[in-house]
Design a protein around this motif. Structure first.
Motif, PDB file in Angstrom:
ATOM      1  N   ALA B 346      77.847  18.430  79.975  1.00 24.22           N
ATOM      2  CA  ALA B 346      77.309  19.675  80.514  1.00 24.22           C
ATOM      3  C   ALA B 346      76.001  19.995  79.801  1.00 24.22           C
ATOM      4  CB  ALA B 346      78.311  20.806  80.328  1.00 24.22           C
ATOM      5  N   ASN B 347      75.050  20.480  80.555  1.00 20.64           N
ATOM      6  CA  ASN B 347      73.739  20.755  79.971  1.00 20.64           C
ATOM      7  C   ASN B 347      73.257  22.143  80.342  1.00 20.64           C
ATOM      8  OD1 ASN B 347      72.797  17.948  78.923  1.00 20.64           O
ATOM      9  ND2 ASN B 347      73.640  17.569  80.953  1.00 20.64           N
ATOM     10  N   LEU B 348      72.669  22.803  79.357  1.00 23.50           N
ATOM     11  CA  LEU B 348      72.039  24.090  79.585  1.00 23.50           C
ATOM     12  C   LEU B 348      70.534  23.893  79.510  1.00 23.50           C
ATOM     13  CD1 LEU B 348      73.472  27.026  77.434  1.00 23.50           C
ATOM     14  CD2 LEU B 348      73.306  26.865  79.914  1.00 23.50           C
ATOM     15  N   LEU B 349      69.845  24.223  80.583  1.00 26.00           N
ATOM     16  CA  LEU B 349      68.377  24.153  80.565  1.00 26.00           C
ATOM     17  C   LEU B 349      67.873  25.571  80.398  1.00 26.00           C
ATOM     18  CD1 LEU B 349      66.906  21.855  83.363  1.00 26.00           C
ATOM     19  CD2 LEU B 349      66.656  21.639  80.892  1.00 26.00           C
ATOM     20  N   LEU B 350      67.244  25.839  79.264  1.00 28.10           N
ATOM     21  CA  LEU B 350      66.861  27.220  78.984  1.00 28.10           C
ATOM     22  C   LEU B 350      65.378  27.486  79.177  1.00 28.10           C
ATOM     23  CD1 LEU B 350      69.096  27.937  75.859  1.00 28.10           C
ATOM     24  CD2 LEU B 350      69.521  28.516  78.239  1.00 28.10           C
ATOM     25  N   SER B 351      64.605  26.441  79.438  1.00 26.68           N
ATOM     26  CA  SER B 351      63.174  26.664  79.607  1.00 26.68           C
ATOM     27  C   SER B 351      62.665  25.817  80.764  1.00 26.68           C
ATOM     28  CB  SER B 351      62.433  26.285  78.319  1.00 26.68           C
ATOM     29  OG  SER B 351      61.184  25.703  78.600  1.00 26.68           O
ATOM     30  N   ASP B 352      61.636  26.316  81.416  1.00 23.84           N
ATOM     31  CA  ASP B 352      61.058  25.600  82.555  1.00 23.84           C
ATOM     32  C   ASP B 352      60.367  24.312  82.146  1.00 23.84           C
ATOM     33  OD1 ASP B 352      61.720  26.584  84.959  1.00 23.84           O
ATOM     34  OD2 ASP B 352      60.212  28.183  84.937  1.00 23.84           O
ATOM     35  N   PHE B 353      60.138  24.145  80.851  1.00 22.54           N
ATOM     36  CA  PHE B 353      59.452  22.929  80.408  1.00 22.54           C
ATOM     37  C   PHE B 353      60.416  21.936  79.771  1.00 22.54           C
ATOM     38  CE2 PHE B 353      56.508  26.495  80.323  1.00 22.54           C
ATOM     39  CZ  PHE B 353      55.562  26.044  81.231  1.00 22.54           C
ATOM     40  N   ALA B 354      61.656  22.343  79.681  1.00 18.55           N
ATOM     41  CA  ALA B 354      62.672  21.438  79.134  1.00 18.55           C
ATOM     42  C   ALA B 354      63.141  20.494  80.237  1.00 18.55           C
ATOM     43  CB  ALA B 354      63.840  22.235  78.580  1.00 18.55           C
ATOM     44  N   GLU B 355      63.740  19.400  79.817  1.00 19.46           N
ATOM     45  CA  GLU B 355      64.183  18.420  80.809  1.00 19.46           C
ATOM     46  C   GLU B 355      65.502  17.787  80.373  1.00 19.46           C
ATOM     47  OE1 GLU B 355      61.282  15.401  81.755  1.00 19.46           O
ATOM     48  OE2 GLU B 355      62.757  14.170  82.806  1.00 19.46           O
ATOM     49  N   VAL B 356      66.318  17.484  81.361  1.00 22.93           N
ATOM     50  CA  VAL B 356      67.557  16.764  81.093  1.00 22.93           C
ATOM     51  C   VAL B 356      67.663  15.590  82.050  1.00 22.93           C
ATOM     52  CG1 VAL B 356      70.059  16.842  81.349  1.00 22.93           C
ATOM     53  CG2 VAL B 356      68.897  18.670  80.162  1.00 22.93           C
ATOM     54  N   ASP B 357      67.974  14.426  81.509  1.00 25.22           N
ATOM     55  CA  ASP B 357      68.248  13.272  82.352  1.00 25.22           C
ATOM     56  C   ASP B 357      69.626  12.779  81.982  1.00 25.22           C
ATOM     57  OD1 ASP B 357      65.516  12.939  83.567  1.00 25.22           O
ATOM     58  OD2 ASP B 357      65.032  12.830  81.444  1.00 25.22           O
ATOM     59  N   THR B 358      70.525  12.822  82.913  1.00 24.53           N
ATOM     60  CA  THR B 358      71.892  12.443  82.571  1.00 24.53           C
ATOM     61  C   THR B 358      72.443  11.431  83.550  1.00 24.53           C
ATOM     62  OG1 THR B 358      74.172  13.258  82.425  1.00 24.53           O
ATOM     63  CG2 THR B 358      72.643  14.601  83.651  1.00 24.53           C
ATOM     64  N   LYS B 359      73.204  10.512  83.032  1.00 23.81           N
ATOM     65  CA  LYS B 359      73.713   9.420  83.849  1.00 23.81           C
ATOM     66  C   LYS B 359      75.091   8.992  83.342  1.00 23.81           C
ATOM     67  CE  LYS B 359      72.451   4.765  85.232  1.00 23.81           C
ATOM     68  NZ  LYS B 359      71.957   3.534  84.606  1.00 23.81           N
ATOM     69  N   PRO B 360      76.128   9.569  83.906  1.00 19.11           N
ATOM     70  CA  PRO B 360      77.462   9.107  83.565  1.00 19.11           C
ATOM     71  C   PRO B 360      77.779   7.890  84.435  1.00 19.11           C
ATOM     72  CG  PRO B 360      77.596  11.012  85.008  1.00 19.11           C
ATOM     73  CD  PRO B 360      76.143  10.656  84.887  1.00 19.11           C
ATOM     74  N   GLU B 361      78.337   6.868  83.867  1.00 19.81           N
ATOM     75  CA  GLU B 361      78.571   5.659  84.667  1.00 19.81           C
ATOM     76  C   GLU B 361      80.013   5.197  84.565  1.00 19.81           C
ATOM     77  OE1 GLU B 361      75.626   2.378  84.349  1.00 19.81           O
ATOM     78  OE2 GLU B 361      74.818   3.614  82.738  1.00 19.81           O
ATOM     79  N   LEU B 362      80.513   4.728  85.670  1.00 21.64           N
ATOM     80  CA  LEU B 362      81.838   4.114  85.686  1.00 21.64           C
ATOM     81  C   LEU B 362      81.702   2.715  86.247  1.00 21.64           C
ATOM     82  CD1 LEU B 362      84.100   6.913  87.242  1.00 21.64           C
ATOM     83  CD2 LEU B 362      84.302   5.965  84.944  1.00 21.64           C
ATOM     84  N   GLU B 363      82.242   1.744  85.540  1.00 21.18           N
ATOM     85  CA  GLU B 363      82.248   0.381  86.041  1.00 21.18           C
ATOM     86  C   GLU B 363      83.681  -0.099  85.930  1.00 21.18           C
ATOM     87  OE1 GLU B 363      78.754  -1.649  84.356  1.00 21.18           O
ATOM     88  OE2 GLU B 363      79.695  -3.489  85.065  1.00 21.18           O
ATOM     89  N   ILE B 364      84.305  -0.332  87.063  1.00 24.06           N
ATOM     90  CA  ILE B 364      85.756  -0.501  87.046  1.00 24.06           C
ATOM     91  C   ILE B 364      86.190  -1.774  87.750  1.00 24.06           C
ATOM     92  CG2 ILE B 364      87.928   0.536  87.791  1.00 24.06           C
ATOM     93  CD1 ILE B 364      86.428   3.242  87.470  1.00 24.06           C
ATOM     94  N   TYR B 365      86.959  -2.582  87.043  1.00 26.03           N
ATOM     95  CA  TYR B 365      87.427  -3.853  87.590  1.00 26.03           C
ATOM     96  C   TYR B 365      88.950  -3.967  87.571  1.00 26.03           C
ATOM     97  CZ  TYR B 365      82.516  -5.084  86.956  1.00 26.03           C
ATOM     98  OH  TYR B 365      81.144  -5.097  87.012  1.00 26.03           O
ATOM     99  N   ALA B 366      89.627  -2.852  87.485  1.00 33.73           N
ATOM    100  CA  ALA B 366      91.086  -2.871  87.538  1.00 33.73           C
ATOM    101  C   ALA B 366      91.502  -1.736  88.456  1.00 33.73           C
ATOM    102  CB  ALA B 366      91.669  -2.654  86.143  1.00 33.73           C
ATOM    103  N   ASP B 367      92.647  -1.870  89.125  1.00 44.00           N
ATOM    104  CA  ASP B 367      92.924  -0.858  90.147  1.00 44.00           C
ATOM    105  C   ASP B 367      93.865   0.255  89.711  1.00 44.00           C
ATOM    106  OD1 ASP B 367      95.075  -2.585  90.085  1.00 44.00           O
ATOM    107  OD2 ASP B 367      95.494  -2.413  92.226  1.00 44.00           O
TER     108      ASP B 367
END
Lengths: 482, 442, 250
Positions: B346-367
């Protein structure tokens, strides 16, 4: 919209049911790509000079570009010189003037696909443009559309009849040098559909294009351009099939959508290209660039796709949300079985103020298949009050397949609200047992559960497509369980 | 540019090989610098470094620090100590171990806790067996650290040994030496049923430019347990790159808390391999950026065996022109059935000049797995803000309270009271109306 | 104390209040009733100063001061209290310390020294009995994990501690069972005095069996279309709102 599972059952066949080949005399250029071939295509289509120039420029760009290699997609290198870039059913020099002149064998082909071109037999309210290999063979309901001022015709025809519109909008959403396959398409595209909805017009019927690859060793490079002028609305459907062949065939299409002020475009795809056999032999490489430009204020572009076919699917129908208050939507079901690979998702680029986007993606993997969602949500610095909601769910069937989720979220504005959720699950044994205890066969139970999993997306499809999509799902997953 | 920087480190190593001693490690270092040379510094064209440009740190030729004590280290040491914490303490000043500032008495029998340089002299086989396995695609900074391996900590806990008193590693940096690089290497080896808490605390001066390139390797045998805290409070002009590599045997447990408050360019990597059944890991993180700070947290959890579990919860607060990056990758390998993995960011952006880049990844090979992730980017809740204001609390204070409450969700999960209180104090200290909101903590 | 004249308020460019007049004097209890969507909650929010409510015409005079443009926290310090219809949960923010900050912010505003921890705790102990709020709830995060009834009681407890001059209770009865309703009503009744005015915003007359109002107003389509006494509420319950509407239309 109730799911008739017995329909699925009757439809279940081990083999790809659209895998017939139409023996028809065709005009096919020898494999290979160079400026002469491009000039040949352009001449064949009687194109104006500017368009030939545009193609050549794209081609020269393409020569400089590197073929992409994607981390989660695997296939042997493509020999671009071994593909024929033009194949057309042989007709009289000027092409068919009406359906009566269309080769009956072609009409038969479309009958087999369930797309009768005879207008009287058509599903009420759907106008169809059919593209066979590289050329558009027939467009129905033209007059009725013309009454409303709607232009719906093959791309070649649009170049002849509405060159000013084509020139204004072609490449304005997907530039000729956008990416490797878009550049290739720009150089060699042969036909496709063109659609223009004039101001304040609600298109009176669903528009539809059926694409079919027939000839061997050909690639299909169609181009679709839809322009919705201010205050207009259109719903457009696209369907695809191909015969069974041992070799892989390349399909590299480009779709451009432009929505001006207060305009709305709904674009639905049911993609059922030949996926290859159970061993992973053959099948279509479906490398497609689709992008919608919400250029005007309050505009809306909605992509819905059901991807069941192709050996490899690589496509990210995207929205550029430029106009203030514009809305982008992406609803996707991607099903992969056997050795199919799908890497699909969307990009939502928030540029205007108060822009909103919604992404619902459902991935189903079975057999040895790989299924990846890849998406980008970008909130640019000036996009005040942008909102995005993303939900990505994966369903795994069997322990040899893969399901992956790669969402990119970039937020540069402090008023942005972005929410992404993803889950992975399998069909629960308890769910299956429950259904079976009530007397439902395992296959039907699986279909029911999978259809339930996809419901959020199916409800976005026009009725006729929703039914077809459900059937396709059943066919694709045949043999995936048990 | 980058090539020059690579060459700088190569010649640095060659210049210092002799000085650094430990002949038996010369080969290891030599091999590592060779690998580093072929890797080079990562560029933003690489997927793993897409949002973090390390060029700023390649522009300065950081050298190894001169040995010698800094003048006012006592004051800084007090700043770094956690009030009320009874602990074994090892202190590093500008990357070099200080025996006189450290105290490790009263450890249980057979526990090894010493500076790596000493351990290297004494036990060659142990070290070589633990290091040198970073493969070609590992993080180049990890390789660079191996190339300069010298100082750091070796902590080895024998079977069935439970160390009650936490081990506190303090890294004081940047108080006299401008422009140095430190490559601390910590090795934590837990035998079966062993248990320990380790706190890595990086504290630095704001007015100097230095480069901390730290690596911690943790090896957990069956049913062992590691609680790990990383408090990153480097100076505002510094670069901090950290790699935390974890190998877990059956039923072992790792609880990691990574708090990043300092540094100008920060990258924390955690890579955990859950290699046998029943292994569990919980990762928690908090990053707070102000000014022009760039803080990147990358985590990768490999579920390699059935019935393994991971939990991850990271929160970011970005203000001013700060940029936060989060990348959480969960890979469920073939046959790792019954994996249970949940992740949230979770990210809080408190300023118009701040930046967040987020990338949650799932790589799944079992069922037969239960995996989920969720990520959000947003602002302070307007309804909460209004509620507080309608209760007579002014807007700025209300904002501080809610910002703190957002960060608190991570801090409150910290079991060790002195660490929790220290962090509450540190985090609150960064907010307006610090005195007022101190009382609000639940 | 409160004098509202010809108040017009828009939310998202839509006009909700369309010329509302209301006068409330110290010591009085007024009930504002009306069907859903008539503008009751808008009135409550406008008085407390929530963002997004734009006054396009008219005035709100409170104790001789113009409320429009006054920040919500300043209104609170001036003695206006809103008991929320849906009290928000604020994870991580301690209930009791939030209240202490509130009390002391108000005291500072009126030039009184802040209460120390002991004084404040005594105050809390005294007031918490009023609404039979479990003391363990006090040390939790604001409203987090509270039941519906506990949230409403917490609101009245806060009101008791903050001792407002004008209290607005927005649908405080909604979602309460009969026992909880009685407790809340007793709490409110004990806070009635001749210096304090209370506005009860409610959908049902049920609450008015326990808190007897001096005046009852019917709010419909952004205006008060009928005012009366206690009996008006009973008649509304019996006959519904339609008769008032038709009477007003006539």
């Amino acid at each position: 919209m109730a799911t008739k599972t017995h329909d699925v059952e009757t439809l279940v066949k081990k083999e790809y049911e659209h895998g017939f080949f139409t023996d028809i005399e065709s005009d096919t250029v020898a494999p290979g790509l160079n400026e002469d071939v491009i000039a040949f295509i352009s001449r064949k289509k009687n194109e104006p000079d500017w368009l030939l120039e545009w193609r050549l420029k794209a081609y020269r760009h393409w020569l400089e570009m590197e073929e992409p290699r994607w981390a989660h997609v695997h296939y042997p290198p493509i020999d671009f010189q071994d593909i024929s870039y033009y194949s057309a059913p042989k007709t009289k020099q000027d092409g068919p003037k009406s359906l009566d002149e269309v080769d009956p064998k072609l009409l038969e082909t479309y009958e087999k696909l369930g797309i009768p071109l005879h207008e009287q037999k058509l599903l009420a309210g759907v106008a169809v443009d059919a593209v066979f290999d590289s050329v558009s063979v027939a467009t129905t309901f033209k007059e009725k559309l013309a009454d409303a001022g709607v232009i719906f015709c093959s791309f070649s025809e649009a170049v002849q009849e509405h060159p000013e519109l084509v020139r204004q909008y072609l490449g304005s959403v997907v530039p000729a040098a956008d990416n490797f396959y878009a550049a290739l398409n720009s150089a060699v595209f042969t036909d496709g559909s063109f659609c223009y909805i004039p101001k304040n017009t609600r298109c009176p019927m669903e528009l539809s294009t059926y694409f079919r690859i027939n000839a061997s060793k050909t690639g299909q490079f169609e181009r679709t351009l839809i322009v919705a002028d201010e205050g207009s609305y259109v719903s457009y459907l696209e369907g695809c099939t191909a015969p069974m062949r041992d070799e892989n065939q390349l399909h590299a299409a480009v779709v451009e959508l432009v929505a001006l002020d207060n305009a709305s475009i709904k674009y639905s795809t049911v993609q059922n290209w030949y996926p290859g056999d159970e061993e992973g032999k053959g099948g279509i490489y479906n490398f497609v660039t689709k992008r919608g430009d919400c250029r005007g204020v309050n505009s809306r572009i909605s992509w819905t796709q059901v991807e069941t076919g192709s050996a490899i699917t690589w496509k990210y129908p995207s929205c550029l949300l430029k106009g203030d208050n514009s809305v982008g939507e992406f609803y996707s079901v991607a099903v992969t079985n056997n050795y199919q690979q799908a890497d699909t998702g969307t990009k939502m680029i928030h540029i205007g103020k108060n822009t909103r986007s919604t992404i619902i993606s459902k991935g189903i993997s079975a057999g040895h298949a790989e299924n990846a969602y890849r998406g980008l949500v970008r909130i640019t610095a000036k996009a005040e009050n942008a909102r995005n909601y993303t939900q990505c769910d994966s369903l795994l069937m069997g322990d040899k397949c893969g399901a992956h989720t790669f969402p990119y979220i970039e937020a540069k504005n402090a008023s942005a609200q972005v929410e992404h959720e993803a889950t992975t699950s399998k069909i629960g044994d308890d769910q299956l047992f429950y259904c079976m205890q009530r007397g439902i066969s395992e296959e039907d139970a699986v279909n029911m559960i999978v259809n339930g999993f996809c419901k959020e997306v199916f409800k976005e499809l026009p009725m006729e497509f929703a039914v077809e999509a459900q059937k396709l799902l059943g066919v694709t997953l045949e043999g995936a369980v048990g | 540019m980058s090539d020059t920087a690579v060459n700088h480190y190569v010649s640095e190593l060659h210049r210092l090989q002799k000085e650094m001693g430990c002949d038996n490690l010369a080969r290891l270092r030599e091999a590592a610098i060779g690998r580093f040379q072929s890797q080079g510094f990562p560029s933003t064209r690489q997927e793993n470094w897409k949002y973090t440009d390390v060029r700023p740190l390649t522009r300065m030729p950081f050298s190894l620090p001169e040995t010698g004590m800094v003048a006012d280290h006592e004051a800084w040491l007090n700043e770094a100590r956690l009030p009320g914490l009874d602990c074994h303490e090892l202190v590093f000043v500008n990357g070099r171990f200080s025996a006189e500032l450290s105290r490790t008495d009263g450890l249980p029998e057979y526990v090894v806790l010493k500076n790596l340089a000493v351990a290297l002299e004494e036990d060659r086989t142990l070290i070589e067996s633990l290091i040198g396995e970073d493969n070609a695609d590992s993080n180049p900074f990890n390789t660079l650290n191996t190339a300069f391996i010298l100082d750091g900590v070796l902590l080895s806990v024998p079977t069935d040994c439970i160390i009650d008193i936490p081990v506190h590693l303090i890294y004081l940096s940047g108080f006299s030496d401008e422009g140095f690089a430190a490559h601390p290497r910590n090795i934590i080896a837990l035998e079966a049923n062993a248990s320990v808490t380790v706190i890595e605390n990086y504290v630095g001066a704001d007015n100097s430019r230095y480069f901390t390139n730290t690596v911690t390797d943790a090896f957990l045998q069956e049913n062992s347990s590691l609680t790990h805290y990383k408090l990153q409070q480097e100076g505002r002009g510094s670069y901090h790159i950290g790699n935390f590599n974890i190998l877990q045997a059956a039923s072992s447990r790792v609880y990691s808390h990574s708090i990043s408050l300092g540094g100008s360019l920060v990258r924390n990597d955690i890579h955990a391999e859950l290699k046998a059944e029943g292994a569990e890991i919980a990762l928690q993180g908090l990053y707070m950026g102000t000014g022009k700070q760039h803080i990147d947290n990358h985590t990768r959890i490999d579920h390699l065996s059935p019935s393994t579990q991971s939990r991850e919860n990271y929160r970011g607060v970005l203000n001013d022109q700060a940029r936060g990056v989060f990348n959480g990758k969960v890979v469920v390998h073939k046959d790792a059935q019954k994996t249970d993995a949940a992740q949230s960011n979770a990210n809080l952006l408190l300023s118009d000049f701040a930046e967040v880049d987020t990338k949650p990844e799932l790589e799944i090979y079992a069922d037969d797995v239960k995996c989920s992730h969720g990520t959000t980017v947003g602002q302070l809740d307007q309804d909460m803000l209004f509620y507080l204001r309608s209760r007579a609390i002014d807007e700025e204070t209300a904002r501080s309270i809610l910002t703190y409450a957002f960060a608190e969700e991570i801090i409150t999960q910290i079991d060790l009271q002195p660490v929790r209180e220290y962090l509450e104090y540190r985090v609150i200290g960064r907010l307006p109306d610090a005195d007022l909101i101190k009382e609000f903590t639940v | 104390m409160l004098n509202i004249k010809n108040l017009h308020v828009t939310v998202d460019d839509k006009e909700i209040l369309k010329g509302l007049d209301l006068t409330v004097n110290a010591g009085e209890v007024h009930a504002i009733m009306g069907p859903n969507g008539s503008g009751k909650s808008t009135l409550a929010n406008v008085l407390a100063g929530r963002e997004g409510y734009t006054i396009t015409k008219g005035s709100i005079d409170y104790e001789g001061k113009d409320l429009s443009g006054m920040a919500p926290e300043v209104r609170a310090r001036e003695g206006i209290f809103l008991a929320f219809q849906y009290p928000v949960e604020i994870p991580g923010v301690n209930n009791i310390y939030m209240l202490k900050a509130a009390v002391n912010a108000k005291r500072e505003y009126i030039g009184e020294p802040p209460l120390d921890a002991v004084e404040f705790l005594n105050l809390v102990k005294e007031k918490v009995k009023l609404v039979k709020l479990k003391e363990e709830l006090l040390n939790r995060s604001v409203n987090e994990g509270f039941s519906g009834g506990e949230k409403k009681r917490n609101e009245i407890f806060q009101m008791a501690v903050l001792e407002p001059r004008l209290a607005i209770l927005d649908e405080t009865d909604s979602g309460l069972d009969i026992d909880a309703l009685k407790i809340v009503a007793e709490g409110v009744n004990s806070l009635r005095n001749r210096d304090r005015a209370i506005i009860l915003v409610t959908h049902y007359q049920r609450l008015l069996n326990y808190i007897v109002p001096d005046q009852v107003h019917v709010l419909f389509d952004g205006r008060i279309i009928k005012s009366g006494h206690r009996e008006l509420a009973l008649k509304l319950e019996e006959k519904g709102y339609d008769w008032v509407k038709s009477e007003a239309a006539a």
